[in-house]
Write a protein that holds these residues in place. Structure first.
Motif, PDB file in Angstrom:
ATOM      1  N   UNK A 126       0.839  -1.200   0.000  1.00  0.00           N
ATOM      2  CA  UNK A 126       0.000   0.000   0.000  1.00  0.00           C
ATOM      3  C   UNK A 126       0.878   1.255   0.000  1.00  0.00           C
ATOM      4  N   UNK A 127       0.918   1.965  -1.117  1.00  0.00           N
ATOM      5  CA  UNK A 127       1.778   3.157  -1.233  1.00  0.00           C
ATOM      6  C   UNK A 127       1.511   4.205  -0.161  1.00  0.00           C
ATOM      7  N   UNK A 128       0.242   4.365   0.247  1.00  0.00           N
ATOM      8  CA  UNK A 128      -0.069   5.367   1.263  1.00  0.00           C
ATOM      9  C   UNK A 128       0.588   5.012   2.587  1.00  0.00           C
ATOM     10  N   UNK A 129       0.551   3.739   2.944  1.00  0.00           N
ATOM     11  CA  UNK A 129       1.193   3.295   4.183  1.00  0.00           C
ATOM     12  C   UNK A 129       2.701   3.489   4.078  1.00  0.00           C
ATOM     13  N   UNK A 130       3.253   3.172   2.922  1.00  0.00           N
ATOM     14  CA  UNK A 130       4.693   3.328   2.712  1.00  0.00           C
ATOM     15  C   UNK A 130       5.106   4.783   2.851  1.00  0.00           C
ATOM     16  N   UNK A 131       4.302   5.693   2.331  1.00  0.00           N
ATOM     17  CA  UNK A 131       4.601   7.132   2.479  1.00  0.00           C
ATOM     18  C   UNK A 131       4.588   7.541   3.943  1.00  0.00           C
ATOM     19  N   UNK A 132       3.610   7.041   4.692  1.00  0.00           N
ATOM     20  CA  UNK A 132       3.528   7.390   6.114  1.00  0.00           C
ATOM     21  C   UNK A 132       4.727   6.848   6.873  1.00  0.00           C
ATOM     22  N   UNK A 133       5.147   5.650   6.507  1.00  0.00           N
ATOM     23  CA  UNK A 133       6.291   5.052   7.179  1.00  0.00           C
ATOM     24  C   UNK A 133       7.561   5.836   6.879  1.00  0.00           C
ATOM     25  N   UNK A 134       7.724   6.279   5.643  1.00  0.00           N
ATOM     26  CA  UNK A 134       8.887   7.093   5.294  1.00  0.00           C
ATOM     27  C   UNK A 134       8.858   8.431   6.030  1.00  0.00           C
ATOM     28  N   UNK A 135       7.674   9.012   6.116  1.00  0.00           N
ATOM     29  CA  UNK A 135       7.566  10.287   6.831  1.00  0.00           C
ATOM     30  C   UNK A 135       7.918  10.116   8.300  1.00  0.00           C
ATOM     31  N   UNK A 136       7.428   9.033   8.902  1.00  0.00           N
ATOM     32  CA  UNK A 136       7.756   8.772  10.304  1.00  0.00           C
ATOM     33  C   UNK A 136       9.258   8.584  10.465  1.00  0.00           C
ATOM     34  N   UNK A 137       9.877   7.858   9.543  1.00  0.00           N
ATOM     35  CA  UNK A 137      11.328   7.650   9.613  1.00  0.00           C
ATOM     36  C   UNK A 137      12.066   8.982   9.510  1.00  0.00           C
ATOM     37  N   UNK A 138      11.661   9.842   8.583  1.00  0.00           N
ATOM     38  CA  UNK A 138      12.312  11.150   8.434  1.00  0.00           C
ATOM     39  C   UNK A 138      12.166  11.984   9.701  1.00  0.00           C
ATOM     40  N   UNK A 139      10.976  11.931  10.298  1.00  0.00           N
ATOM     41  CA  UNK A 139      10.744  12.687  11.536  1.00  0.00           C
ATOM     42  C   UNK A 139      11.624  12.157  12.663  1.00  0.00           C
ATOM     43  N   UNK A 140      11.731  10.837  12.755  1.00  0.00           N
ATOM     44  CA  UNK A 140      12.543  10.254  13.826  1.00  0.00           C
ATOM     45  C   UNK A 140      14.029  10.520  13.603  1.00  0.00           C
ATOM     46  N   UNK A 141      14.472  10.513  12.350  1.00  0.00           N
ATOM     47  CA  UNK A 141      15.868  10.871  12.067  1.00  0.00           C
ATOM     48  C   UNK A 141      16.158  12.289  12.527  1.00  0.00           C
ATOM     49  N   UNK A 164      24.865   8.389  13.118  1.00  0.00           N
ATOM     50  CA  UNK A 164      24.467   7.739  14.373  1.00  0.00           C
ATOM     51  C   UNK A 164      22.948   7.773  14.548  1.00  0.00           C
ATOM     52  N   UNK A 165      22.339   8.866  14.140  1.00  0.00           N
ATOM     53  CA  UNK A 165      20.877   8.949  14.199  1.00  0.00           C
ATOM     54  C   UNK A 165      20.249   7.897  13.294  1.00  0.00           C
ATOM     55  N   UNK A 166      20.820   7.718  12.099  1.00  0.00           N
ATOM     56  CA  UNK A 166      20.295   6.716  11.168  1.00  0.00           C
ATOM     57  C   UNK A 166      20.443   5.308  11.741  1.00  0.00           C
ATOM     58  N   UNK A 167      21.569   5.040  12.409  1.00  0.00           N
ATOM     59  CA  UNK A 167      21.774   3.721  13.013  1.00  0.00           C
ATOM     60  C   UNK A 167      20.748   3.469  14.119  1.00  0.00           C
ATOM     61  N   UNK A 168      20.499   4.483  14.922  1.00  0.00           N
ATOM     62  CA  UNK A 168      19.540   4.347  16.021  1.00  0.00           C
ATOM     63  C   UNK A 168      18.125   4.116  15.492  1.00  0.00           C
ATOM     64  N   UNK A 169      17.706   4.921  14.524  1.00  0.00           N
ATOM     65  CA  UNK A 169      16.348   4.785  13.988  1.00  0.00           C
ATOM     66  C   UNK A 169      16.170   3.433  13.307  1.00  0.00           C
ATOM     67  N   UNK A 170      17.173   2.983  12.581  1.00  0.00           N
ATOM     68  CA  UNK A 170      17.089   1.668  11.945  1.00  0.00           C
ATOM     69  C   UNK A 170      16.923   0.571  12.992  1.00  0.00           C
ATOM     70  N   UNK A 171      17.672   0.681  14.074  1.00  0.00           N
ATOM     71  CA  UNK A 171      17.563  -0.306  15.146  1.00  0.00           C
ATOM     72  C   UNK A 171      16.191  -0.250  15.805  1.00  0.00           C
ATOM     73  N   UNK A 172      15.677   0.961  16.034  1.00  0.00           N
ATOM     74  CA  UNK A 172      14.368   1.095  16.667  1.00  0.00           C
ATOM     75  C   UNK A 172      13.252   0.578  15.766  1.00  0.00           C
ATOM     76  N   UNK A 173      13.383   0.792  14.468  1.00  0.00           N
ATOM     77  CA  UNK A 173      12.397   0.256  13.538  1.00  0.00           C
ATOM     78  C   UNK A 173      12.429  -1.267  13.553  1.00  0.00           C
TER      79      UNK A 173
END
Length: 210
Positions: A126-141, A164-173
């Motif tokens: 679902x592209x809409x869900x994927x967009x939301x997930x990317x937005x959440x990732x950008x916000x968390x970064x 380091x922020x990217x490593x942390x967010x990837x781990x949290x995801x």
């Protein structure tokens, strides 16, 4: 064109409060069913049954099943994960700050299965869900980088902070999505100690790389 409010024959017109409750019940039922068996495997009739409302009322509020999923993304995924980082920053202690951030965000044990299960399951199709997930990732970064910068005991290069922020967010995801794997295959849920260990590794890496 304005559609008349749906109602059963012989019953009085629904009040605004009952209508609002019905919409909420539909979303609650959809969230539970989508999390348990997936979007594609959940017929609209099952949502209506679980919500205790006529099927026509589901379509009154949500013309398509996709619009139910979009509403869950809109209303049950935080628009802003965290507004004020000062409450989580421990000056001079990035590891503790990251743990505080994890506690404040509460992705691992969030009350909504939209964040714990549905986003991860439905992002592939679902592209809409994927967009939301990317937005959440950008916000968390962004918020993680700000927390690391504010808590660093000494100046750190922006590139290092971002890495380091990217490593942390990837781990949290990865940790957050374990809830889905636990439901499917019984994968053990992560412990708080694992979060602390990841925070210490990220903080040590930032200090060493400077």
């Amino acid at each position: 064109m304005h559609m008349p409010e749906p109602r059963r024959a012989g019953r009085r017109r629904r009040s605004a409060k009952v209508d609002g409750d019905a919409r909420h019940l539909i979303l609650d039922a959809a969230e539970e069913l989508f999390a348990a068996q997936g979007f594609d495997a959940t017929p609209t009739a099952a949502i209506a049954t679980a919500a205790g409302v006529p099927k026509g009322l589901v379509f009154y509020y949500f013309p398509t099943k996709d619009s139910i999923l979009s509403a869950l993304m809109d209303e049950r995924v935080p628009a802003h994960p965290i507004d004020d980082i000062s409450a989580v920053v421990a000056p001079g202690d990035p590891a503790t700050s990251l743990v505080n951030l994890d506690t404040a965000l509460n992705l691992r044990a969030h009350h909504s299965s939209v964040l714990r299960v549905i986003m991860w399951r439905e992002a592939d199709t679902h592209p809409d869900v994927r967009r939301r997930l990317r937005r959440l990732r950008d916000q968390l970064l962004d918020v993680t980088a700000r927390v690391l910068q504010a808590s660093a005991p000494a100046p750190v290069r922006p590139g290092t902070v971002r890495a380091c922020a990217a490593a942390w967010v990837s781990a949290m995801f990865a940790i957050a999505s374990t809830d889905r794997l636990h439901a499917l295959d019984g994968v053990p849920l992560p412990s708080a100690d694992e979060v602390v260990n990841v925070a210490q590794v990220v903080a040590a890496g930032m200090t060493q790389l400077g």
